[in-house]
Design an enzyme around this catalytic site. Structure first.
Site, PDB file in Angstrom:
ATOM      1  N   ASP A  28       7.873  14.816  54.437  1.00  0.00           N
ATOM      2  CA  ASP A  28       6.580  14.514  54.893  1.00  0.00           C
ATOM      3  C   ASP A  28       5.700  15.572  54.366  1.00  0.00           C
ATOM      4  O   ASP A  28       5.880  16.893  55.082  1.00  0.00           O
ATOM      5  CB  ASP A  28       6.625  14.252  56.216  1.00  0.00           C
ATOM      6  CG  ASP A  28       5.348  13.682  56.652  1.00  0.00           C
ATOM      7  OD1 ASP A  28       4.181  13.617  56.107  1.00  0.00           O
ATOM      8  OD2 ASP A  28       4.970  13.199  57.811  1.00  0.00           O
ATOM      9  N   CYS A  68       0.269   9.236  56.039  1.00  0.00           N
ATOM     10  CA  CYS A  68       1.615   8.828  56.219  1.00  0.00           C
ATOM     11  C   CYS A  68       1.706   7.411  56.514  1.00  0.00           C
ATOM     12  O   CYS A  68       2.570   6.936  55.558  1.00  0.00           O
ATOM     13  CB  CYS A  68       1.985   9.625  57.431  1.00  0.00           C
ATOM     14  SG  CYS A  68       1.926  11.523  57.466  1.00  0.00           S
ATOM     15  N   HIS A 118       6.661   5.261  61.881  1.00  0.00           N
ATOM     16  CA  HIS A 118       5.233   5.580  61.718  1.00  0.00           C
ATOM     17  C   HIS A 118       4.635   4.328  61.209  1.00  0.00           C
ATOM     18  O   HIS A 118       3.544   4.271  60.573  1.00  0.00           O
ATOM     19  CB  HIS A 118       4.754   6.715  61.000  1.00  0.00           C
ATOM     20  CG  HIS A 118       3.388   7.248  61.448  1.00  0.00           C
ATOM     21  ND1 HIS A 118       2.756   8.362  60.885  1.00  0.00           N
ATOM     22  CD2 HIS A 118       2.648   6.763  62.344  1.00  0.00           C
ATOM     23  CE1 HIS A 118       1.526   8.573  61.455  1.00  0.00           C
ATOM     24  NE2 HIS A 118       1.624   7.524  62.292  1.00  0.00           N
TER      25      HIS A 118
END
Length: 475
Positions: A28, A68, A118
């Site tokens: 990430d 994200c 997420h």
């Protein structure tokens, strides 16, 4: 599951493991420039460098939307953000979406997911981060069965997660390492049949200073070189941030070495498609800012390696043409010899790769339909659409042409060529490509409020605050 979803058959279609396994490792906020094989001589990434020597190296892997949740939704569905609707963090990917795990599961694969998810989102009107510490219901796992997942956390030490039964557990120590151990265990237990495993790490996303001490001690902030586009007044801060970022990256590199050793031990390396990439990059004080959403290379370009010895051998090959987020799923399906559902919008580049050709893709789309959080309107955020080619970046906002860079002559994007007379022809060519991309994806490039209304979304906190002339102010 919607009518266009695959059905789940009781008996898998693959009776033996003659289709490739997939191990997809996602970091990430790891930008393309910060890795040894890319020419960075101050970061320590020996395992990724060795992997690169055996892999296809995608020089222009571009995140279509550098945030994200949108990246994750586009990867899992092969769709653009305005199709699947996740163009804003913490908005839910619809249950009806047809995803990677559902497609591979229908083909007889075991499916597993470990780490950051997420994509569950929150209920309309709820606190924007209210679901980040809650378990993801079984019907919201988009086809993944093996499950050790946290919706979102940026605490990477002794953090908790939920298993398939919504039971709460702790990743002891720095979570990258126990997550990798779980991945190795999954691989060992499933090596006799085809499987798809996604391992999603939280770092090197900030906080930048929480890697294990032994990795932080590898870097002296005072000696680190910075990109020339870091303003002088931010350079001391940038070096400190970069040292912490590098510590996370080197810890991940160690974990990837362990994971690759586990694959070798299982005896399945040749028949396993191993991918390493990231959701998006991090400005890391280039242009005086951190994090993502922005259209510059520090935010939109990510590292990507693909190793598949049975088809590509173990010699390194560089792929120069750009590839976007929605293209990853169809290309994996093509390499796996699994039919590509009609719902997928990205391109399958597997035939080119297998033929030893480049992708023959002139450009990939980049976008930000709605600015939010750290780059919300009041912080200078703006809606944009653009393209990244091998050589050029071209971006427009709602007022028209905004950015044009020759990344070959100007790799740090210091000179904006937009609306300069001598580049009129180039700008016209880039504009024509962008218009074709927007037409192909049915993107009308509307103001942010239009998309928020269409999807019945609410802005988080102060994201919607802006001056009436905010675009002109930011020129």
């Amino acid at each position: 599951m919607s009518n266009n979803s695959v059905s789940t058959s009781e008996e898998p279609k693959l009776e033996e493991n003659n289709h490739p396994n997939i191990v997809f490792v996602l970091a990430d906020q790891w930008r393309a420039q910060e890795i040894g094989y890319a020419g960075n001589d101050q970061i320590i990434t020996p395992n990724l460098d060795k992997l690169a020597s055996e892999s296809l190296i995608f020089e222009n892997a571009v995140t279509t939307m550098a945030v994200c949740a949108p990246w994750r939704a586009s990867f899992l569905t092969g769709q653009y953000p305005l199709t699947h609707g996740v163009f804003y963090n913490d908005k839910p990917l619809p249950n009806e979406a047809l995803t990677l795990a559902e497609i591979y599961k229908e083909a007889g694969y075991a499916t597993g997911y470990i780490g950051k998810w997420h994509l569950n989102g929150h209920a309309r009107g709820a606190d924007p981060f209210s679901a980040r510490d809650q378990p993801v219901p079984k019907d919201r796992r988009q086809g993944f069965d093996y499950w050790k997942v946290r919706e979102v956390t940026h605490n990477y030490n002794n953090s908790f997660y939920f298993d398939e039964n919504d039971e709460k557990h702790t990743w002891e120590g720095y979570d990258v390492f126990p997550q990798t151990d779980s991945a190795i265990s999954f691989i060992s237990k499933n090596k006799e049949k085809p499987f798809v495993l996604m391992l999603s790490y939280g770092p090197p996303h900030d906080p930048y200073f929480s890697a294990p001490k032994e990795y932080q001690e590898l870097y002296d902030a005072g000696t680190l070189k910075l990109r020339p586009n870091v303003p002088e007044e931010y350079q001391d801060s940038a070096r400190r941030v970069l040292a912490g970022y590098y510590a996370h990256a080197t810890a991940i590199d160690k974990a990837i070495g362990d994971l690759l050793a586990g694959i070798d031990k299982a005896g399945i390396a040749d028949n396993t498609i191993f991918v390493f990439t990231s959701e998006h990059g991090d400005m890391l004080m280039s242009r005086g800012v951190v994090k993502k959403q922005r259209p510059w290379d520090e935010a939109i370009k990510v590292p990507m390696l693909l190793r598949y010895p049975d088809k590509f051998g173990t010699r390194s090959k560089r792929v120069l043409d750009p590839i976007g987020t929605p293209d990853l799923l169809p290309t994996l399906l093509g390499l796996s010899e699994i039919p590509i559902p009609e719902s997928i919008e990205g391109k399958d580049f597997s035939a080119n790769l297998l033929a030893g050709k480049d992708l023959e893709n002139e450009a990939t789309l980049i976008m930000l339909p709605v600015p939010f959080h750290e780059w919300q309107f009041k912080n200078g955020g703006r809606e944009y659409r653009g393209i990244r080619t091998r050589r050029y970046t071209y971006v427009t906002d709602l007022l028209g042409p905004w950015l044009l860079y020759d990344n070959e002559k100007d790799p740090y994007q210091l000179t904006n060529l937009v609306n300069q007379a001598e580049y009129k022809g180039l700008q016209k060519e880039m504009e024509a490509i962008l218009k074709r991309k927007l037409k192909a994806t049915h993107d009308q490039f509307l103001p942010a409020d239009e998309y928020m209304t269409q999807w019945n979304y609410l802005y988080d906190r102060s994201d919607s605050l802006r001056a009436e002339n905010y675009l002109e102010i930011n020129r």
